[in-house]
Structures are given as C-alpha cells and as structure tokens.
Scaffold this motif. Structure first.
Motif, PDB file in Angstrom:
ATOM      1  N   ALA A 102      33.574  47.168  48.042  1.00 58.63           N
ATOM      2  CA  ALA A 102      33.328  47.620  46.666  1.00 58.63           C
ATOM      3  C   ALA A 102      33.129  46.432  45.732  1.00 58.63           C
ATOM      4  CB  ALA A 102      34.494  48.479  46.189  1.00 58.63           C
ATOM      5  N   LEU A 103      33.918  45.373  45.929  1.00 58.91           N
ATOM      6  CA  LEU A 103      33.847  44.216  45.034  1.00 58.91           C
ATOM      7  C   LEU A 103      32.578  43.388  45.232  1.00 58.91           C
ATOM      8  CD1 LEU A 103      37.568  43.055  45.124  1.00 58.91           C
ATOM      9  CD2 LEU A 103      36.348  44.022  43.171  1.00 58.91           C
ATOM     10  N   LEU A 104      31.976  43.491  46.409  1.00 58.26           N
ATOM     11  CA  LEU A 104      30.731  42.767  46.641  1.00 58.26           C
ATOM     12  C   LEU A 104      29.648  43.203  45.657  1.00 58.26           C
ATOM     13  CD1 LEU A 104      30.543  42.651  50.540  1.00 58.26           C
ATOM     14  CD2 LEU A 104      30.636  40.691  48.999  1.00 58.26           C
ATOM     15  N   ASN A 105      29.736  44.444  45.216  1.00 53.49           N
ATOM     16  CA  ASN A 105      28.748  44.970  44.289  1.00 53.49           C
ATOM     17  C   ASN A 105      29.200  44.859  42.829  1.00 53.49           C
ATOM     18  OD1 ASN A 105      26.992  45.914  46.428  1.00 53.49           O
ATOM     19  ND2 ASN A 105      28.514  47.497  46.809  1.00 53.49           N
ATOM     20  N   LEU A 106      30.301  44.150  42.589  1.00 51.17           N
ATOM     21  CA  LEU A 106      30.844  44.006  41.239  1.00 51.17           C
ATOM     22  C   LEU A 106      31.096  42.524  40.943  1.00 51.17           C
ATOM     23  CD1 LEU A 106      33.448  46.929  41.453  1.00 51.17           C
ATOM     24  CD2 LEU A 106      31.268  46.979  40.223  1.00 51.17           C
ATOM     25  N   PRO A 107      30.042  41.713  40.828  1.00 52.65           N
ATOM     26  CA  PRO A 107      30.224  40.268  40.664  1.00 52.65           C
ATOM     27  C   PRO A 107      30.999  39.881  39.406  1.00 52.65           C
ATOM     28  CG  PRO A 107      27.935  40.916  40.261  1.00 52.65           C
ATOM     29  CD  PRO A 107      28.617  42.086  40.869  1.00 52.65           C
ATOM     30  N   VAL A 108      30.800  40.601  38.314  1.00 56.09           N
ATOM     31  CA  VAL A 108      31.515  40.276  37.080  1.00 56.09           C
ATOM     32  C   VAL A 108      33.010  40.532  37.246  1.00 56.09           C
ATOM     33  CG1 VAL A 108      31.792  40.816  34.631  1.00 56.09           C
ATOM     34  CG2 VAL A 108      29.499  40.717  35.630  1.00 56.09           C
ATOM     35  N   VAL A 109      33.351  41.650  37.898  1.00 57.33           N
ATOM     36  CA  VAL A 109      34.757  41.982  38.152  1.00 57.33           C
ATOM     37  C   VAL A 109      35.385  40.927  39.047  1.00 57.33           C
ATOM     38  CG1 VAL A 109      36.324  43.645  39.235  1.00 57.33           C
ATOM     39  CG2 VAL A 109      34.421  44.457  37.824  1.00 57.33           C
ATOM     40  N   ARG A 110      34.675  40.535  40.110  1.00 61.61           N
ATOM     41  CA  ARG A 110      35.191  39.504  41.017  1.00 61.61           C
ATOM     42  C   ARG A 110      35.492  38.218  40.264  1.00 61.61           C
ATOM     43  NH1 ARG A 110      30.590  40.337  44.310  1.00 61.61           N
ATOM     44  NH2 ARG A 110      30.077  38.122  44.089  1.00 61.61           N
ATOM     45  N   SER A 111      34.581  37.824  39.410  1.00 63.85           N
ATOM     46  CA  SER A 111      34.762  36.587  38.662  1.00 63.85           C
ATOM     47  C   SER A 111      35.977  36.659  37.748  1.00 63.85           C
ATOM     48  CB  SER A 111      33.505  36.297  37.834  1.00 63.85           C
ATOM     49  OG  SER A 111      33.683  35.155  37.026  1.00 63.85           O
ATOM     50  N   ARG A 112      36.138  37.759  37.062  1.00 63.13           N
ATOM     51  CA  ARG A 112      37.254  37.895  36.129  1.00 63.13           C
ATOM     52  C   ARG A 112      38.596  37.979  36.843  1.00 63.13           C
ATOM     53  NH1 ARG A 112      34.588  42.217  31.774  1.00 63.13           N
ATOM     54  NH2 ARG A 112      33.137  40.718  30.817  1.00 63.13           N
ATOM     55  N   LEU A 113      38.598  38.554  38.037  1.00 66.15           N
ATOM     56  CA  LEU A 113      39.844  38.645  38.799  1.00 66.15           C
ATOM     57  C   LEU A 113      40.324  37.275  39.269  1.00 66.15           C
ATOM     58  CD1 LEU A 113      39.162  41.819  40.968  1.00 66.15           C
ATOM     59  CD2 LEU A 113      40.927  41.584  39.214  1.00 66.15           C
ATOM     60  N   SER A 114      39.419  36.332  39.340  1.00 64.42           N
ATOM     61  CA  SER A 114      39.780  34.986  39.806  1.00 64.42           C
ATOM     62  C   SER A 114      40.094  34.019  38.672  1.00 64.42           C
ATOM     63  CB  SER A 114      38.633  34.418  40.661  1.00 64.42           C
ATOM     64  OG  SER A 114      38.341  35.274  41.757  1.00 64.42           O
ATOM     65  N   GLN A 115      39.997  34.487  37.439  1.00 67.51           N
ATOM     66  CA  GLN A 115      40.233  33.619  36.282  1.00 67.51           C
ATOM     67  C   GLN A 115      41.720  33.575  35.951  1.00 67.51           C
ATOM     68  OE1 GLN A 115      37.691  35.165  33.188  1.00 67.51           O
ATOM     69  NE2 GLN A 115      35.811  34.541  34.220  1.00 67.51           N
ATOM     70  N   GLU A 116      42.379  32.516  36.384  1.00 69.04           N
ATOM     71  CA  GLU A 116      43.822  32.405  36.186  1.00 69.04           C
ATOM     72  C   GLU A 116      44.209  32.266  34.715  1.00 69.04           C
ATOM     73  OE1 GLU A 116      46.194  30.248  38.958  1.00 69.04           O
ATOM     74  OE2 GLU A 116      44.522  29.950  40.329  1.00 69.04           O
ATOM     75  N   ALA A 117      43.260  31.831  33.883  1.00 64.60           N
ATOM     76  CA  ALA A 117      43.559  31.682  32.460  1.00 64.60           C
ATOM     77  C   ALA A 117      43.612  33.026  31.740  1.00 64.60           C
ATOM     78  CB  ALA A 117      42.518  30.780  31.800  1.00 64.60           C
ATOM     79  N   ALA A 118      43.020  34.061  32.348  1.00 65.38           N
ATOM     80  CA  ALA A 118      43.025  35.391  31.726  1.00 65.38           C
ATOM     81  C   ALA A 118      44.428  35.990  31.791  1.00 65.38           C
ATOM     82  CB  ALA A 118      42.031  36.301  32.428  1.00 65.38           C
ATOM     83  N   PRO A 119      44.808  36.823  30.811  1.00 66.11           N
ATOM     84  CA  PRO A 119      46.132  37.452  30.838  1.00 66.11           C
ATOM     85  C   PRO A 119      46.340  38.268  32.120  1.00 66.11           C
ATOM     86  CG  PRO A 119      45.078  37.766  28.706  1.00 66.11           C
ATOM     87  CD  PRO A 119      44.038  37.193  29.616  1.00 66.11           C
ATOM     88  N   VAL A 120      47.540  38.206  32.664  1.00 68.10           N
ATOM     89  CA  VAL A 120      47.852  38.951  33.892  1.00 68.10           C
ATOM     90  C   VAL A 120      47.595  40.437  33.694  1.00 68.10           C
ATOM     91  CG1 VAL A 120      49.691  39.628  35.480  1.00 68.10           C
ATOM     92  CG2 VAL A 120      49.531  37.254  34.701  1.00 68.10           C
TER      93      VAL A 120
END
Length: 277
Positions: A131-149
């Motif tokens: 499912a995530l292969l088709n959601l590049p923006v979601v994948r990128s945001r999930l890997s952003q450690e600076a974003a709030p948990v």
C-alpha cells in the motif's frame, strides 16, 4: 553495520531469553511494548546508552543505573533482559538500542505465535508495504523524525485503520512511525517481514509485480525458490504499478529485475552510452 562484538551480544542474549519470552504467551505483548519504550528512551538519551555500555564501568553500577531509571515500572523479565544486555560487550554504544528493539520485535512475534497469527501478521506487513509503495508522500512523511510523533501516528493510522489488521501488525506499524530510528519507513517494514519469515523458519522471497500474483504463480514460485535455496520459502507479493510489467525477485541481497521499467532504464543507459561514443 554492527560490529562482531555487538552481533554476538545481541544474538547470544536473545537466544538465552527466547524460551522465557515464548512462555509469556499473551504477556509477551506487555514485554514488547516495554522494550519499545526503552528503545525510544535510549535513542533520545545518548549519555544514557553510553553509560550502560561503558566497558570501564562495573556491571553492578550499570545494573544500579537501570533500577534507578526503570524501578518497578517494568515486568521482571524486562529488567532481567536489560541486566543481561548491560553485562555484555558492544562494538559501539548505540548497538544496545538496536538489541533492545530486537527484543521488542521478538516479543511481538511470540505474541503472534500465542494467537496463532504469525503468518497473518507477516502477510499484513506485506500488504502495508504494498500500500505504501503507491503513497510516496506518506512514506516520506513517516520517515521525517523532525515531525511530531502524533502527526506520524495519525498518518499511519489513516493508512492501516481501514485494512482491519491484527493488533500485533498495528503495534509494529505504530512503533516504526513513532520512532523511525534513522531509517526509511518502507525499509523498516521490509526488515520486519524478513524477521517474521526467519522466525517461521522460511526464506523470504520478495516478488514485485504491477498486478497481484495469481495463486498458481505463487505456488510455482514457492516450488522454484524452495528448491533454489534449499528450504521452505515465503513469497512476499508486493504490488507496484510503477514497474509497468514483468517481475522483480529479491532473495536476500540478490535481486533479479525483469520489470518493464527496469528494461526501459537499461535501454536508456545503453542509448546514452552509445551517444557518447
């Protein structure tokens, strides 16, 4: 890459504790959550994990520090595991954090064993990966450690909640979102799939296609690769429309890429090379 001392410490400790974790059955869930919480605490406190792995510090001092931090907040086996880990030698201080996380994943696998859902969880992790292969923006945001948990957790739940996953799958997905640990989210899911496959005594074969495999194709691949690797295999079928057609097969570090997009990229490289001659 972990050094030899860390690999030995991790593997030896987990082997020593495996039967005790398995015996917890449903309580393995609590152990797993405690180990994930400790992983996050260690990752956020470099001075702490350095103190717990300092080769010049007596083991009893490290154990005393553990009890000061954890006190009666964790179950006895959690404390025993941590005491065992701080008594060992590590190639680098941060490797103890990885070992604690490994214990958390092990506990969740034994919880799945108790529920008789180990294969189900493995399949669900593959479905999440697909499912995530088709959601590049979601994948990128999930890997952003600076974003709030909280934001990362809301994001992963927006993906997994409609899929009706088992609680173990959900908890693993949450852990990876809450604490990326310097990894890309998709790579972490692939790592978990590999751990579950090894836990079940199978080799993992990742097959990427533009459309879902038929059951006959899966059965044929199982026969081919079981013979090739000399043991049972688990086919992790990943659907990625961007490959256009064909098939990419990964067994360990060996990748055979016969997808249409790979062939097109190869033709482009050859054309560019020819143009430079």
């Amino acid at each position: 890459m972990r050094g030899e001392a860390s690999c030995i410490a991790d593997r030896t400790s987990r082997d020593a504790m495996a039967s005790r974790i398995a015996a917890l059955k449903d309580d393995a869930w609590k152990l797993g959550n405690e180990m994930f919480a400790i992983t996050s605490t260690l990752d956020a406190n470099p001075r702490l994990y350095r103190a717990l792995t300092d080769p010049g510090r007596p083991t009893q001092d490290k154990v005393t520090l553990l009890h000061t931090i954890l006190g009666n907040k964790v179950m006895p086996l959690t404390m025993q595991i941590m005491e065992d880990l701080v008594s060992r030698e590590w190639s680098r201080a941060r490797d103890i954090n990885n070992a604690v996380e490994d214990f958390g994943v092990d506990a969740m696998m034994y919880k799945a064993d108790a529920d008789k859902t180990t294969l189900q969880v493995s399949i669900e992790l593959a479905q999440l990966q697909s499912a995530l292969l088709n959601l590049p923006v979601v994948r990128s945001r999930l890997s952003q450690e600076a974003a709030p948990v909280a934001a990362r957790l809301d994001l992963i739940h927006a993906v997994i909640d409609p899929m009706g996953f088992h609680p173990v799958t959900i908890r693993l997905a949450e852990h990876c979102a809450a604490n990326p640990r310097r990894r890309r989210y998709l790579e972490t899911i692939q790592w978990l799939i590999g751990k579950f496959s090894r836990h079940m005594g199978e080799a993992l074969v990742v097959v990427t296609t533009a459309t879902p495999l038929t059951q006959k194709q899966i059965d044929d691949l199982i026969k081919i690769y079981s013979k090739k690797v000399g043991r049972p295999v688990h086919i992790n079928s990943v659907v990625d429309p961007t490959v256009l057609g064909g098939m990419r097969v990964q067994v360990g570090d060996e990748v055979t890429d016969n997808t249409v997009v790979a062939q097109l990229e190869n033709l482009q490289r050859k054309a560019k090379a020819g143009a430079r001659i």
